[in-house]
Every structure is written in structure tokens, then in C-alpha cells.
Design an enzyme around this catalytic site. Structure first.
Site, PDB file in Angstrom:
ATOM      1  N   HIS A   7      74.026  -5.490  30.679  1.00  0.00           N
ATOM      2  CA  HIS A   7      75.073  -6.465  30.946  1.00  0.00           C
ATOM      3  C   HIS A   7      75.492  -7.374  29.953  1.00  0.00           C
ATOM      4  CE1 HIS A   7      76.602  -9.615  33.277  1.00  0.00           C
ATOM      5  NE2 HIS A   7      76.706  -9.046  34.274  1.00  0.00           N
ATOM      6  N   ASP A  67      65.157  -7.677  32.439  1.00  0.00           N
ATOM      7  CA  ASP A  67      66.487  -8.316  33.156  1.00  0.00           C
ATOM      8  C   ASP A  67      66.254  -7.702  34.404  1.00  0.00           C
ATOM      9  OD1 ASP A  67      68.852  -8.897  34.507  1.00  0.00           O
ATOM     10  OD2 ASP A  67      70.059  -8.239  32.942  1.00  0.00           O
ATOM     11  N   GLN A 126      69.472  -6.862  38.890  1.00  0.00           N
ATOM     12  CA  GLN A 126      69.531  -5.911  40.096  1.00  0.00           C
ATOM     13  C   GLN A 126      68.390  -5.288  40.616  1.00  0.00           C
ATOM     14  OE1 GLN A 126      72.597  -5.141  41.100  1.00  0.00           O
ATOM     15  NE2 GLN A 126      73.873  -6.275  39.776  1.00  0.00           N
ATOM     16  N   LYS A 150      71.786 -12.641  44.014  1.00  0.00           N
ATOM     17  CA  LYS A 150      71.849 -11.429  44.267  1.00  0.00           C
ATOM     18  C   LYS A 150      70.549 -11.009  45.295  1.00  0.00           C
ATOM     19  CE  LYS A 150      73.701  -9.868  39.794  1.00  0.00           C
ATOM     20  NZ  LYS A 150      75.198  -9.769  39.721  1.00  0.00           N
ATOM     21  N   CYS A 153      80.997  -6.301  33.565  1.00  0.00           N
ATOM     22  CA  CYS A 153      80.427  -7.071  32.549  1.00  0.00           C
ATOM     23  C   CYS A 153      79.515  -6.093  31.722  1.00  0.00           C
ATOM     24  CB  CYS A 153      79.816  -8.071  33.058  1.00  0.00           C
ATOM     25  SG  CYS A 153      80.660  -9.266  33.804  1.00  0.00           S
TER      26      CYS A 153
HETATM   27  C1  LIG Z   1      71.920  -6.380  35.166  1.00  0.00           C
HETATM   28  C2  LIG Z   1      72.616  -7.959  35.160  1.00  0.00           C
HETATM   29  N1  LIG Z   1      72.138  -8.740  34.325  1.00  0.00           N
HETATM   30  C3  LIG Z   1      72.683 -10.023  34.418  1.00  0.00           C
HETATM   31  C4  LIG Z   1      73.604 -10.495  35.340  1.00  0.00           C
HETATM   32  C5  LIG Z   1      73.998 -11.845  35.271  1.00  0.00           C
HETATM   33  O1  LIG Z   1      73.437 -12.398  36.374  1.00  0.00           O
HETATM   34  P1  LIG Z   1      74.027 -13.978  36.797  1.00  0.00           P
HETATM   35  O2  LIG Z   1      75.777 -13.857  36.436  1.00  0.00           O
HETATM   36  O3  LIG Z   1      73.887 -14.406  37.950  1.00  0.00           O
HETATM   37  O4  LIG Z   1      73.706 -14.703  35.494  1.00  0.00           O
HETATM   38  C6  LIG Z   1      73.835  -9.494  36.189  1.00  0.00           C
HETATM   39  C7  LIG Z   1      75.036  -9.924  37.282  1.00  0.00           C
HETATM   40  O5  LIG Z   1      76.014  -9.123  37.495  1.00  0.00           O
HETATM   41  C8  LIG Z   1      73.638  -7.984  36.220  1.00  0.00           C
HETATM   42  O6  LIG Z   1      74.010  -7.049  37.088  1.00  0.00           O
END
Ligand SMILES: Cc1ncc(COP(=O)(O)O)c(C=O)c1O
Length: 418
Positions: free
Chosen positions: A135, A212, A215, A238, A376
Site C-alpha cells: 500500500h 503492515d 488488512q 478496519k 492506494c
Molecule cells: C495494506 C494496507 N496498509 C496500510 C493501509 C493504511 O491504513 P490507514 O489509512 O488507516 O493508515 C491500508 C488501508 O487501506 C491498507 O490496506
């Protein structure tokens, strides 16, 4: 949670999804006159009533600032905030609440590690290793960290199904690698990465690992001690919790060596105009009034998830993923993007000759909420040679009937365009 028959594994309780859905008030609403079919869970999940009620009761009964007051409400708000930290510790299996830092979201957690752990250690020629399925939140902070240091970002490739090529990842770990930052599950493809192997290989090369789990954390148990990762980020919205609250886990041995990320109230030991000292962990990294309500709401969300149980959630979502894959494959012109052998809860797809934005707009008229775009994860789109996908993403409350509704809506899309 009530169980129903149907689980093939003895002892495992299948979800009573119809009953469970009543815990989520928003699922009863209509959109464009049709029942809401919410399939945009990878972007954010809906909230169970207990989370909504917890937020309301925090503001109704105990609202006060934390860590600062001797009065009754401040004490109660502080206790509730710190109880949430303990809940998060247990949820992710960390050794101590010192290792749990509340952030705004996962993105802030990655930035904190990039700025306070990695950047001060970077020298010209150093490397940061990520994967091709990250992401943007796990790409851009590392680019910012590299800026002006002469360090570079290296990207381990994925194969045509969207799985990480682990041999390549291993080959790219060098004596100059300062951190490996890897998603546990891709938001664009659904791929689950072999995080335990990743940590083992990285550690064998003396490389710390950030995971990370944005998900993965709402689909499967994630245990930082079992994984032995150095850092892990997750995001409350999430996890069926509120927006504006996230979690950073860091090993205390790392956090202790790191300078603060942001300066201000609560993160200080003492302040004079000449010099300030820092508070103990984890407060050193929590500058300013935190998202107290968010943390308390997250506590309720984690309780809710564990009340349902990851085994039952995973079983239900696996069945739905298989069923949804069948639904999509039955529609002419649909091609799935992301078919890794280990994947969860995400159906990313394109349709011949139809732009994903048009797909999203038409299915929305049928009450079906999916996401379209690059999610993203622009480099993932580039890897597959497409500008965007349509993505249906699943959560514990989705049903086969909703996937049938998606299928019907997609057939309408074809009627319009083909
Ligand atoms: C794999 C992954 N990493 C990071 C994020 C970032 O999450 P946040 O926008 O809540 O910081 C997301 C959000 O869609 C994600 O799907």
C-alpha cells in the site's frame, strides 16, 4: 455468538451470520432504494452496535483528558484508555503495554518507524526492502526516509498470480538492508504473505522487520511474539473500530533507542527552555491529547472480534471467497487480478472493455458498494498492466446472497456496455 450447523470441522462453530448482521445497524439501511450490500470492507469495515454505544457512553459518562487530572472523570478516562492498551497488547500477543503505541492509523505508525528508527541510521548506499504489493502507506514513508541520505528503496517482486517471490526477497536482503517492511496481506490482491518466513530470513541477515497488518488483523490472528517481528502496524477502522485510532507495536529494545516522533504534551519527562527530557514508553511516542474515545472504542471492537472468534470468521470468509470467485468467474469478460494460492477476502477484477469506474457507478445504483481505482497501490496496477481494478472485499457479516447481488449487478453492467 450463536452457532449454526454446517461446520465440517468438529468443535468449530460456524457463524450465524443473519443474527450477527443485526449487531451492525448500518447493514439494515437501503441505498438508492435497494438493500445495502457493503463489499468495501478492505477500505473500512462497519461498526457493531457495541462500538457505537461505547463511544456514546464514553462521551456521555466519563469524558475527560487522560493522564493529567486528579479528578474522578480524568481518572476513569485514563483507566479506560490504558485498559484499551492492555486489550491491544493481548490481541497482538505483545509482551508488554510499553510496546503498544496508539497512533492515528497504520500510516502514522509506518511514518513513526521510518522517521525515528530508520532515518537516523541511514547512510549512503543503505537499502530499505519492501515488496511490489505494498500500500502507498508502506512505500512513501520509506521514500521520505531515503531522501537526502543516499539510501535507496528496493522492491521484491511478485509473480503473475500476485504471490511474493520469496527467493527473490531473500536474495535482496543484503548487509546494507536497514529494514524490511512487508504487508501481511495485500489490500489490492488479497495475497497473504509468508510473514513468518520473511521475519526468519530477514533476521538471519540481521535485518529488522516491520509488518503492515492493516488488512490481515481483521481476518486472522496476528501474534507479534510468535512472528518475532520488530514492528507491526494496524488501523482501528478496519478492525471494526472507530476511525482516527491506530496501533504501532515495537519491541521495547528498539523503542527505547528511538528519538520521539512528535513533540508536545504527554511525551515529556520535564521541560525547560534549555532542554526537555522524554517520558517513559510508550508515552514518549504519544504527543498531545490522544484519541481517547477512539482507543476505548477500539477496545470494544477487539472484544467483539474475539467474541465471534477468528476461527469462525476465517472459515466463513474462506467459504465466501470461494463462492464469490465462482460468481465472478461465471460472468463473461471478468478477469480476476490476484489469484495467489494463499489469499483472503478480496476479489479484485477487471471486465473486458469496461472501465472499473463505470462498473462501480452502475453497481452502486443497485445498492452494491465496491471500490474502484488503484486502491492506494499504484505499483500493483502497473505490475499487472492495468490502470485500476474493481474490488469487492469481504468481512464477517457478508453473505452469499450479497455476492449473488454483486453478480446480478455486474450482469447489468455488461448489458449497458456490451
Ligand atoms: C495494506 C494496507 N496498509 C496500510 C493501509 C493504511 O491504513 P490507514 O489509512 O488507516 O493508515 C491500508 C488501508 O487501506 C491498507 O490496506
Amino acid at each position: 455468538m450463536t452457532a449454526i450447523a454446517g461446520s465440517e470441522r468438529p468443535g468449530l462453530q460456524a457463524l450465524d451470520v443473519i443474527r450477527l448482521r443485526t449487531d451492525f445497524p448500518i447493514l439494515a439501511r437501503t441505498v438508492h432504494g435497494k438493500p445495502l450490500v457493503y463489499l468495501d470492507n478492505a477500505a473500512t469495515t462497519q461498526k457493531p452496535r457495541v462500538v457505537l454505544e461505547t463511544l456514546a457512553s464514553y462521551y456521555t459518562d466519563i469524558n475527560a483528558n487522560v493522564h493529567r487530572g486528579v479528578h474522578e472523570l480524568s481518572g476513569r478516562a485514563t483507566d479506560a484508555y490504558e485498559a484499551s492498551r492492555e486489550r491491544v497488547r493481548a490481541f497482538f500477543g505483545a509482551a508488554s503495554t510499553q510496546e503498544i503505541i496508539f497512533t492515528r492509523n497504520a500510516t502514522e505508525g509506518v511514518n513513526l518507524v521510518a522517521y525515528s528508527f530508520v532515518k537516523p541510521r541511514l547512510r549512503a548506499g543503505d537499502e530499505i526492502l519492501i515488496t511490489a504489493m505494498e500500500h502507498h502507506s508502506n512505500i512513501v514513508p520509506w521514500q521520505l526516509a531515503c531522501e537526502g541520505t543516499g539510501a535507496t528503496l528496493k522492491v521484491a517482486p511478485i509473480d503473475d498470480r500476485g504471490a511474493l517471490i520469496l527467493d527473490e526477497f531473500e536474495r535482496m536482503l543484503t548487509p546494507r538492508t536497514r529494514i524490511a517492511a512487508v504487508t501481511h496481506m495485500s489490500n489490492a490482491l488479497g495475497t497473504i504473505t509468508p510473514v513468518a518466513d520473511i521475519v526468519r530470513l530477514a533476521h538471519a541477515n540481521g535485518v529488522p522487520v516491520l509488518i503492515d497488518a492493516s488488512q490481515a488483523a481483521y481476518h486472522m490472528p496476528v501474534d507479534v511474539r510468535a512472528l518475532d517481528c520488530d514492528f507491526l502496524v494496524a488501523t482501528g477502522h478496519k478492525l471494526y473500530g472507530p476511525t482516527g485510532i491506530g496501533v504501532l507495536f515495537g519491541k521495547a529494545s528498539h523503542l527505547e533507542t528511538m528519538p520521539p516522533f512528535l513533540g508536545g504534551g504527554d511525551m515529556i519527562g520535564s521541560v525547560t527552555f534549555e532542554r526537555s527530557t522524554w517520558n517513559a514508553l510508550p508515552y514518549k511516542f504519544e504527543a498531545g491529547t490522544p484519541n481517547i474515545a477512539g482507543a476505548i472504542g477500539l477496545h470494544a471492537a477487539l472484544d467483539y472480534i474475539e467474541g465471534v472468534g477468528f476461527e469462525a470468521i476465517a472459515l466463513h470468509e474462506r467459504e465466501l471467497l470461494e463462492y464469490g470467485t465462482g460468481v465472478l468467474e461465471s460472468i463473461e469478460g471478468v478477469r480476476l487480478i490476484g489469484t495467489a494460492p494463499r489469499k483472503a477476502s478480496i476479489l479484485s477484477f477487471v471486465m473486458d472493455g469496461i472501465h472499473p469506474h463505470d462498473i462501480g457507478t452502475i453497481v452502486d445504483r443497485e445498492g452494491v458498494a465496491i471500490r474502484t481505482g488503484h486502491h492506494c497501490a499504484q505499483p500493483v496496477m502497473e505490475r499487472f498492466g492495468i490502470p485500476a481494478t474493481a474490488r469487492a472485499s469481504l468481512a464477517m457479516y457478508n453473505t452469499r446472497e450479497e455476492l449473488d447481488a454483486l453478480g446480478r449487478a455486474l450482469r447489468k453492467v455488461r448489458e449497458v456496455f456490451v
